[in-house]
Motif scaffolding. Sequence first.
Motif, PDB file in Angstrom:
ATOM      1  N   LEU A   1       0.821  -1.208   0.000  1.00 35.66           N
ATOM      2  CA  LEU A   1       0.000   0.000   0.000  1.00 35.66           C
ATOM      3  C   LEU A   1       0.860   1.265   0.000  1.00 35.66           C
ATOM      4  O   LEU A   1       0.569   2.221  -0.727  1.00 35.66           O
ATOM      5  CB  LEU A   1      -0.907  -0.025   1.248  1.00 35.66           C
ATOM      6  CG  LEU A   1      -1.991   1.031   1.322  1.00 35.66           C
ATOM      7  CD1 LEU A   1      -3.030   0.820   0.236  1.00 35.66           C
ATOM      8  CD2 LEU A   1      -2.647   0.998   2.690  1.00 35.66           C
ATOM      9  N   ILE A   2       1.919   1.254   0.832  1.00 33.63           N
ATOM     10  CA  ILE A   2       2.719   2.478   0.980  1.00 33.63           C
ATOM     11  C   ILE A   2       3.435   2.796  -0.335  1.00 33.63           C
ATOM     12  O   ILE A   2       3.392   3.933  -0.818  1.00 33.63           O
ATOM     13  CB  ILE A   2       3.729   2.344   2.141  1.00 33.63           C
ATOM     14  CG1 ILE A   2       2.968   2.183   3.456  1.00 33.63           C
ATOM     15  CG2 ILE A   2       4.654   3.561   2.202  1.00 33.63           C
ATOM     16  CD1 ILE A   2       3.838   1.975   4.669  1.00 33.63           C
ATOM     17  N   ASN A   3       4.071   1.775  -0.913  1.00 36.52           N
ATOM     18  CA  ASN A   3       4.769   2.009  -2.185  1.00 36.52           C
ATOM     19  C   ASN A   3       3.795   2.453  -3.269  1.00 36.52           C
ATOM     20  O   ASN A   3       4.099   3.346  -4.064  1.00 36.52           O
ATOM     21  CB  ASN A   3       5.511   0.743  -2.620  1.00 36.52           C
ATOM     22  CG  ASN A   3       6.891   0.667  -1.985  1.00 36.52           C
ATOM     23  OD1 ASN A   3       7.640   1.636  -2.013  1.00 36.52           O
ATOM     24  ND2 ASN A   3       7.205  -0.466  -1.378  1.00 36.52           N
ATOM     25  N   TYR A   4       2.621   1.840  -3.267  1.00 34.84           N
ATOM     26  CA  TYR A   4       1.602   2.204  -4.255  1.00 34.84           C
ATOM     27  C   TYR A   4       1.214   3.673  -4.090  1.00 34.84           C
ATOM     28  O   TYR A   4       1.161   4.439  -5.057  1.00 34.84           O
ATOM     29  CB  TYR A   4       0.384   1.289  -4.087  1.00 34.84           C
ATOM     30  CG  TYR A   4      -0.777   1.674  -4.961  1.00 34.84           C
ATOM     31  CD1 TYR A   4      -0.770   1.367  -6.322  1.00 34.84           C
ATOM     32  CD2 TYR A   4      -1.866   2.363  -4.435  1.00 34.84           C
ATOM     33  CE1 TYR A   4      -1.838   1.738  -7.136  1.00 34.84           C
ATOM     34  CE2 TYR A   4      -2.929   2.739  -5.228  1.00 34.84           C
ATOM     35  CZ  TYR A   4      -2.908   2.426  -6.582  1.00 34.84           C
ATOM     36  OH  TYR A   4      -3.947   2.800  -7.376  1.00 34.84           O
ATOM     37  N   ALA A   5       0.970   4.060  -2.826  1.00 34.24           N
ATOM     38  CA  ALA A   5       0.545   5.442  -2.558  1.00 34.24           C
ATOM     39  C   ALA A   5       1.649   6.424  -2.923  1.00 34.24           C
ATOM     40  O   ALA A   5       1.399   7.454  -3.568  1.00 34.24           O
ATOM     41  CB  ALA A   5       0.164   5.583  -1.089  1.00 34.24           C
ATOM     42  N   LEU A   6       2.896   6.099  -2.539  1.00 37.47           N
ATOM     43  CA  LEU A   6       4.006   7.022  -2.807  1.00 37.47           C
ATOM     44  C   LEU A   6       4.240   7.181  -4.310  1.00 37.47           C
ATOM     45  O   LEU A   6       4.516   8.276  -4.798  1.00 37.47           O
ATOM     46  CB  LEU A   6       5.289   6.527  -2.122  1.00 37.47           C
ATOM     47  CG  LEU A   6       5.299   6.603  -0.585  1.00 37.47           C
ATOM     48  CD1 LEU A   6       6.576   5.986  -0.026  1.00 37.47           C
ATOM     49  CD2 LEU A   6       5.162   8.041  -0.104  1.00 37.47           C
ATOM     50  N   ARG A   7       4.101   6.073  -5.010  1.00 36.50           N
ATOM     51  CA  ARG A   7       4.308   6.147  -6.467  1.00 36.50           C
ATOM     52  C   ARG A   7       3.147   6.878  -7.134  1.00 36.50           C
ATOM     53  O   ARG A   7       3.333   7.634  -8.072  1.00 36.50           O
ATOM     54  CB  ARG A   7       4.468   4.744  -7.058  1.00 36.50           C
ATOM     55  CG  ARG A   7       5.927   4.299  -7.023  1.00 36.50           C
ATOM     56  CD  ARG A   7       6.140   3.035  -7.791  1.00 36.50           C
ATOM     57  NE  ARG A   7       5.471   1.911  -7.149  1.00 36.50           N
ATOM     58  CZ  ARG A   7       5.521   0.662  -7.589  1.00 36.50           C
ATOM     59  NH1 ARG A   7       6.195   0.387  -8.671  1.00 36.50           N
ATOM     60  NH2 ARG A   7       4.913  -0.298  -6.955  1.00 36.50           N
TER      61      ARG A   7
END
Lengths: 320, 361
Positions: free
Chosen positions: A155-161
């Motif tokens: 989720l975090i990587n998805y949101a940051l990207r």
Amino acid sequence: MAIAAQGTSAGRTAGRAGGARSWWTLRRRRALFLFVLLAPSLIIFLLYRLIPLGWNIVLSFEHWSLAKPARFAGLYHYEEMFLYDDVFWEALRNTLYFMLSAVAGIVLAIGLAVLVNARIRGRNVYRTIIFMSYPLMVVAVGIIWRWIYDEKTGLINYALRSVGLIDQPIAFLESFSTALLAIMVAAVWQIIGLYMIIIITGMKSIPGHLYEAASIDGANRWQQFYRITLPLLRPSIFLCLMIGIIMSFTSFDLVFVMTNGGPGHATELLITYIYKTAFNVSKLDYAAALTVFTFFMFLILALVINRFSGGEAGQVEISE
Amino acid sequence: MAEVRIAGLRKRYGSVEAVRGIDLDIADGEFIVLVGASGCGKSTTLRMIAGLEEISDGEIWIGDRLVNELPSKERDIAMVFQDYALYPHMSVYDNISFGLRYRISDRAEIKRRVEQAAEILGLTPLLDRKPRQLSGGQRQRVAMGRAIVRDPLVFLFDEPLSNLDAKLRVQMRTEIKRLHNRVRTTFVHVTHDQVEAMTLADRIVLMRNGEIEQIGTPDEIYSTPKTAYVASFIGAPPMNLIPAIVDRSAKPMVRFGEVSLPLSDALSARAGPDGRKVTVGLRPEHFVTLGPRSGASASLPIKVDVVEPLGSDTLLFFSLAGVEGIARVPPEQAVRQGERMMLEPNLDRIVLFDAETGKAL
């Protein structure tokens, strides 16, 4: 003469009866009754706490394995621990670092407690949502956060990207610099609900008249919080701190599920290192020495915290 | 110092109206006591003056400032709470100086004021103690100290003596009175204890159901109550209230069943027509006991049900016209339970109330 003898005999009998009564006093009977009630807990405590602890202490001064008879080793294991074992020092440093998550969690919990204690609509719903993470099994928490941190699907990587903050995904749990912090975040997420409930309970025990008096005295909201709420929350805050420190010593399952102490020993805590030493490499005697060190370090910390809290950690009653 | 003016003050909690439009002018330096039964709106009124409750309607003026919208700290008031509201983690010194820290930056001045207040209240040896190390009376004095160091325009007291035992209450009552004599600032004191109201107040404001029932000096309230409720609330034991009928068949009288009492000319003029239902009010001390067969025309035959010797005087309980009456007689008068006697009321002290409205005639 016969009368006198009779009288003496009767006196002796009365004296004996009186003696029996004075020994079998109400106080002694109460003490026995209390002991009988406490006995089951004391027996369990003795069997599963005191005897293993005693045995651990003995074992830490011996060379012992399942295959060989025990030999006295003196301070051999302690020497190895303090002078030659780099992993021990890394695990100790990580454990102490992990304790900071308690402080961060408490600060956040105080903020949340103030927010959900305010007169806002649906505050009970907010409290419940925040508390919901606490009863979850630690293994489940570990799995949830592994997914959240995942390099590809997290989720975090998805949101940051998505918002364009990063180009390449971050391997939170595989990086030496972020792995321990990532586990600490998961630990705080799980425990914060409990901290918040403890803090709210402490807040509720502060009489409202104190704030009214303070507002008449001229203190603004921040000054009321700083001069009244925080000092009166001291017992609750120290209770949270104690819980947080216990957690930093016992967060075995979270680390085990999320990183198993890796990468390298970047997330190794004393508890995971003890486990690996005892059961992965079968050095039970050395693991015992690590356990004894951990036990006494924790004991000293607990005593220090209790002293700083004025011996009232967890107390919610305001002596007014 | 400042006068306090309250005009059309109302407080609503949803559909419940706790204070129903009260008007009150409090003079500069006056000691006003708001008294009434639980739920009459006296504490709510005080809290609105303090700024701890929002005002639903009306105006509150302190000095020449309309304070409706001002927060508590800007009203220049000090308040003593029922449960003292002392900060449990602070010493007596810190408790007393708490309010000064936000107003005065000069530490020496703060110290001087705290020491002066402690001297007045006898707290000097206790300045380093925590509230939990103090007795109830000492805590109350600290709460008063916290108020007086501020030198406010108005002192507000919210049932400050309720948590004290009877002996200490009397002692602290005197201290509050002494404090008022010393500082001569406007005091507004809330209590449900009519003795406290009588002993402390320059004027009493008796409240009932969110409204003011009567305002007056203790003597006015005691001697000339405007309603039967005031008569029954003030005085220990309270005024005897006996249902009666105006009888003008011969000379003007009030009749309780078989017994009747003549009315003075002044009362007769206000008593209304023959047959009117009234309530006769008589204070217990306005009776004189007579022998069992007195020839006095204005006397009431009674049978003493209970005798309560109080030392300073004796209370006699009896039944008259279906209600219980009380007479206070000198202690040297030997009266036995069950004794029959005649009571002669002081006719000049009779108060008549309309039986329906309860208002004084």
